[in-house]
Design a protein around this motif. Structure first.
Motif, short mmCIF file in Angstrom:
data_model
loop_
_atom_site.label_atom_id
_atom_site.label_comp_id
_atom_site.label_asym_id
_atom_site.label_seq_id
_atom_site.Cartn_x
_atom_site.Cartn_y
_atom_site.Cartn_z
N LYS A 7 -0.29 -0.96 -10.44
CA LYS A 7 -0.38 -0.40 -9.10
C LYS A 7 -1.85 -0.12 -8.82
N ILE A 8 -2.34 -0.60 -7.69
CA ILE A 8 -3.74 -0.42 -7.31
C ILE A 8 -3.80 0.33 -6.00
N ARG A 9 -4.57 1.42 -5.98
CA ARG A 9 -4.73 2.22 -4.77
C ARG A 9 -6.03 1.83 -4.09
N GLU A 10 -5.93 1.50 -2.82
CA GLU A 10 -7.12 1.12 -2.05
C GLU A 10 -6.96 1.64 -0.63
N GLY A 11 -7.88 2.49 -0.23
CA GLY A 11 -7.85 3.02 1.13
C GLY A 11 -6.59 3.81 1.45
N GLY A 12 -6.04 4.53 0.48
CA GLY A 12 -4.85 5.32 0.71
C GLY A 12 -3.55 4.55 0.60
N LEU A 13 -3.61 3.24 0.41
CA LEU A 13 -2.41 2.42 0.24
C LEU A 13 -2.27 2.00 -1.21
N VAL A 14 -1.05 1.98 -1.72
CA VAL A 14 -0.78 1.57 -3.09
C VAL A 14 0.03 0.28 -3.05
N SER A 15 -0.42 -0.71 -3.82
CA SER A 15 0.32 -1.97 -3.88
C SER A 15 0.35 -2.47 -5.31
N GLY A 16 1.36 -3.25 -5.64
CA GLY A 16 1.47 -3.86 -6.96
C GLY A 16 0.69 -5.16 -6.99
#
Length: 50
Positions: A7-16
């Motif tokens: 899981k990577i968090r970038e700019g307040g969004l988390v995506s796999g």
């Protein structure tokens, strides 16, 4: 070649995302990582990994 799913968090969004790992196991059993990268970033090659 292998991949680790994280899981990577970038700019307040988390995506796999998959983190791709290019590695080798030498005859003496030591592992060498040739490059790391993901579909979110350019591949990076470490200078030395033990």
């Amino acid at each position: 070649m292998d991949a680790l799913h994280a899981k990577i968090r970038e700019g307040g969004l988390v995506s796999g995302n998959a983190v791709h790992i290019a590695m080798d196991v030498r005859a003496d059993g030591a592992k060498e990582i040739y490059s790391l990268g993901s579909n979110r970033a350019k591949a990076q090659t470490p200078a030395h990994v033990e």
